[in-house]
Motif scaffolding. Sequence first.
Motif, PDB file in Angstrom:
ATOM      1  N   ILE A   1       0.787  -0.982   0.066  1.00 54.78           N
ATOM      2  CA  ILE A   1      -0.023  -0.110   0.140  1.00 54.78           C
ATOM      3  C   ILE A   1       0.819   1.272   0.012  1.00 54.78           C
ATOM      4  O   ILE A   1       1.795   1.150   0.739  1.00 54.78           O
ATOM      5  CB  ILE A   1      -0.847   0.246   1.232  1.00 54.78           C
ATOM      6  CG1 ILE A   1      -1.590  -1.327   1.309  1.00 54.78           C
ATOM      7  CG2 ILE A   1      -1.833   1.187   1.119  1.00 54.78           C
ATOM      8  CD1 ILE A   1      -2.425  -1.212   2.741  1.00 54.78           C
TER       9      ILE A   1
ATOM     10  N   PHE B   1       1.741  -5.913   3.152  1.00 53.79           N
ATOM     11  CA  PHE B   1       0.692  -6.807   3.539  1.00 53.79           C
ATOM     12  C   PHE B   1       0.578  -8.002   2.845  1.00 53.79           C
ATOM     13  O   PHE B   1       1.277  -8.092   1.622  1.00 53.79           O
ATOM     14  CB  PHE B   1      -0.732  -5.877   3.746  1.00 53.79           C
ATOM     15  CG  PHE B   1      -1.145  -5.725   2.112  1.00 53.79           C
ATOM     16  CD1 PHE B   1      -1.013  -4.853   1.242  1.00 53.79           C
ATOM     17  CD2 PHE B   1      -1.921  -6.830   1.503  1.00 53.79           C
ATOM     18  CE1 PHE B   1      -1.397  -4.631  -0.062  1.00 53.79           C
ATOM     19  CE2 PHE B   1      -2.745  -6.695   0.270  1.00 53.79           C
ATOM     20  CZ  PHE B   1      -2.338  -5.394  -0.392  1.00 53.79           C
TER      21      PHE B   1
ATOM     22  N   ILE C   1      -6.390 -13.206  -1.347  1.00 55.04           N
ATOM     23  CA  ILE C   1      -6.142 -12.452  -2.501  1.00 55.04           C
ATOM     24  C   ILE C   1      -5.119 -13.295  -3.322  1.00 55.04           C
ATOM     25  O   ILE C   1      -5.270 -13.589  -4.544  1.00 55.04           O
ATOM     26  CB  ILE C   1      -5.528 -11.190  -2.230  1.00 55.04           C
ATOM     27  CG1 ILE C   1      -6.691 -10.212  -1.627  1.00 55.04           C
ATOM     28  CG2 ILE C   1      -4.801 -10.363  -3.573  1.00 55.04           C
ATOM     29  CD1 ILE C   1      -6.125  -8.788  -1.382  1.00 55.04           C
TER      30      ILE C   1
ATOM     31  N   ASN D   1       4.854 -14.070 -11.658  1.00 56.88           N
ATOM     32  CA  ASN D   1       4.983 -13.184 -10.517  1.00 56.88           C
ATOM     33  C   ASN D   1       3.782 -12.090 -10.567  1.00 56.88           C
ATOM     34  O   ASN D   1       3.208 -12.156 -11.828  1.00 56.88           O
ATOM     35  CB  ASN D   1       6.152 -12.135 -10.321  1.00 56.88           C
ATOM     36  CG  ASN D   1       6.476 -11.282 -11.429  1.00 56.88           C
ATOM     37  OD1 ASN D   1       6.506 -11.609 -12.470  1.00 56.88           O
ATOM     38  ND2 ASN D   1       6.589 -10.186 -11.055  1.00 56.88           N
ATOM     39  N   HIS D   2       3.421 -11.555  -9.726  1.00 58.75           N
ATOM     40  CA  HIS D   2       2.378 -10.417  -9.808  1.00 58.75           C
ATOM     41  C   HIS D   2       2.875  -9.095  -8.847  1.00 58.75           C
ATOM     42  O   HIS D   2       3.545  -9.211  -8.119  1.00 58.75           O
ATOM     43  CB  HIS D   2       1.213 -10.938  -9.644  1.00 58.75           C
ATOM     44  CG  HIS D   2       1.024 -11.350  -8.046  1.00 58.75           C
ATOM     45  ND1 HIS D   2       1.220 -12.510  -7.376  1.00 58.75           N
ATOM     46  CD2 HIS D   2       0.695 -10.558  -6.892  1.00 58.75           C
ATOM     47  CE1 HIS D   2       1.135 -12.504  -6.207  1.00 58.75           C
ATOM     48  NE2 HIS D   2       0.620 -11.130  -5.741  1.00 58.75           N
ATOM     49  N   SER D   3       2.249  -8.239  -9.373  1.00 56.02           N
ATOM     50  CA  SER D   3       2.526  -6.979  -8.486  1.00 56.02           C
ATOM     51  C   SER D   3       1.218  -6.345  -7.999  1.00 56.02           C
ATOM     52  O   SER D   3       0.217  -6.158  -9.110  1.00 56.02           O
ATOM     53  CB  SER D   3       3.338  -5.824  -9.096  1.00 56.02           C
ATOM     54  OG  SER D   3       2.417  -5.245 -10.023  1.00 56.02           O
ATOM     55  N   LEU D   4       0.770  -6.118  -6.756  1.00 59.00           N
ATOM     56  CA  LEU D   4      -0.409  -5.778  -6.252  1.00 59.00           C
ATOM     57  C   LEU D   4      -0.096  -4.310  -5.499  1.00 59.00           C
ATOM     58  O   LEU D   4       0.406  -4.561  -4.617  1.00 59.00           O
ATOM     59  CB  LEU D   4      -1.342  -6.506  -5.299  1.00 59.00           C
ATOM     60  CG  LEU D   4      -2.457  -6.033  -4.731  1.00 59.00           C
ATOM     61  CD1 LEU D   4      -3.308  -5.240  -5.519  1.00 59.00           C
ATOM     62  CD2 LEU D   4      -3.321  -6.888  -3.923  1.00 59.00           C
ATOM     63  N   HIS D   5      -0.480  -2.992  -5.970  1.00 62.92           N
ATOM     64  CA  HIS D   5      -0.152  -1.880  -5.422  1.00 62.92           C
ATOM     65  C   HIS D   5      -1.377  -1.098  -5.004  1.00 62.92           C
ATOM     66  O   HIS D   5      -2.454  -0.960  -5.971  1.00 62.92           O
ATOM     67  CB  HIS D   5       0.560  -0.862  -6.522  1.00 62.92           C
ATOM     68  CG  HIS D   5       2.020  -1.725  -6.629  1.00 62.92           C
ATOM     69  ND1 HIS D   5       2.600  -1.284  -7.885  1.00 62.92           N
ATOM     70  CD2 HIS D   5       2.599  -2.634  -6.155  1.00 62.92           C
ATOM     71  CE1 HIS D   5       3.613  -2.070  -7.785  1.00 62.92           C
ATOM     72  NE2 HIS D   5       3.844  -2.894  -7.050  1.00 62.92           N
ATOM     73  N   ILE D   6      -1.993  -0.949  -3.842  1.00 58.55           N
ATOM     74  CA  ILE D   6      -2.915   0.097  -3.531  1.00 58.55           C
ATOM     75  C   ILE D   6      -2.452   1.239  -3.104  1.00 58.55           C
ATOM     76  O   ILE D   6      -1.403   1.322  -2.526  1.00 58.55           O
ATOM     77  CB  ILE D   6      -3.660  -0.699  -2.208  1.00 58.55           C
ATOM     78  CG1 ILE D   6      -4.063  -2.212  -2.516  1.00 58.55           C
ATOM     79  CG2 ILE D   6      -4.703   0.167  -1.920  1.00 58.55           C
ATOM     80  CD1 ILE D   6      -4.665  -2.770  -1.296  1.00 58.55           C
ATOM     81  N   TYR D   7      -2.889   2.455  -4.082  1.00 55.45           N
ATOM     82  CA  TYR D   7      -2.487   3.729  -3.737  1.00 55.45           C
ATOM     83  C   TYR D   7      -3.808   4.271  -3.040  1.00 55.45           C
ATOM     84  O   TYR D   7      -4.712   4.428  -3.370  1.00 55.45           O
ATOM     85  CB  TYR D   7      -2.482   4.362  -5.162  1.00 55.45           C
ATOM     86  CG  TYR D   7      -1.267   3.619  -5.976  1.00 55.45           C
ATOM     87  CD1 TYR D   7       0.114   4.126  -5.617  1.00 55.45           C
ATOM     88  CD2 TYR D   7      -1.499   2.752  -6.924  1.00 55.45           C
ATOM     89  CE1 TYR D   7       1.124   3.575  -6.426  1.00 55.45           C
ATOM     90  CE2 TYR D   7      -0.506   1.906  -7.384  1.00 55.45           C
ATOM     91  CZ  TYR D   7       0.889   2.332  -7.266  1.00 55.45           C
ATOM     92  OH  TYR D   7       1.996   1.884  -8.111  1.00 55.45           O
TER      93      TYR D   7
END
Lengths: 143, 143
Positions: free
Chosen positions: A92, A103, A108, A125-131
């Motif tokens: 985040i 986190f 998820i 792979n993956h990227s999860l970015h919460i802005y």
Amino acid sequence: MDKPQPDDLKDAGLKSTVPRLNILALFKSGQERHMSAEDVYKQLLANGDDVGLATVYRVLTQFEQAGLLVRHYFEGGKSVFELNQGKHHDHIVCLQCGHVEEFYDAAIESRQEKVATERGFAVHNHSLHIYADCVNKACPHKH
Amino acid sequence: MDKPQPDDLKDAGLKSTVPRLNILALFKSGQERHMSAEDVYKQLLANGDDVGLATVYRVLTQFEQAGLLVRHYFEGGKSVFELNQGKHHDHIVCLQCGHVEEFYDAAIESRQEKVATERGFAVHNHSLHIYADCVNKACPHKH
DNA sequence: TTTGAAGATGATAATGGTTCTCATTTGCAA
DNA sequence: TTGCAAATGAGAACCATTATCATCTTCAAA
């Protein structure tokens, strides 16, 4: 093993040199978990280490390939590195102060895997970015 | 309303000009859902439209701000745009052929919101990119 | 411990994507 | 039709990152 050991580099197949030791030490110091190449460069100079920016970029990339660091592509153009602690996690990012919080959410993670395999993809792979914005008081986080 | 209407621009508070109409038309043509500024520029030139690269960048940014397009920051440096269809979705990107597939998973969405609010963040937006390989035959997807 | 060659470094040039500048052109309301 | 604010386009400027290359280190072998 918190202080940088030459072995960390040896094990990664990298010669143990001054710049590499310093950069690894900086990440292991834990002051700042997420740093861009520029951040690392400035910090080293501030520490009195005489290093070149090109070397910082090179070493960061080598460390990433060696699995010592993980690279993130956040919005904003420049990539950010953090010490690889083995355990995957997502991020985040506060849009106000730039603070990065980590986190991990098993639900998820598993849904992602499911979605991808259902569509015939082998996940790399993956990227999860919460802005987001730090909601309470004036950004409880640094800077 | 699939063909570009001057109204789309008017409604967005933008003057209806030739480059803007052309760019919007290109996205609405649906040939290519995800395009970088360079992609758009080349496509326009190929269509015989005489446009400047700077204009493409400007218009793309304006369209993003106006909500007509959505910008994505995939790995690889350059940002990619797609027509905003109102409904949010995430992406799976094939590392081999670059093919982008969209998906939406309600469970993932709600968990994200939960995770963020639990930590005192007000979510602005997020990006979830799964990087994978098309698993069957030699990349069933284009290029 | 000295030595030599492969590898690493650092100053700087080059690159690639994107933004800025500014003189010229265009859209549109009066 | 006119006037001007807004938009355009060519090219310079910018910024993060990578490449070049001459010099300097590391480290294994002597």
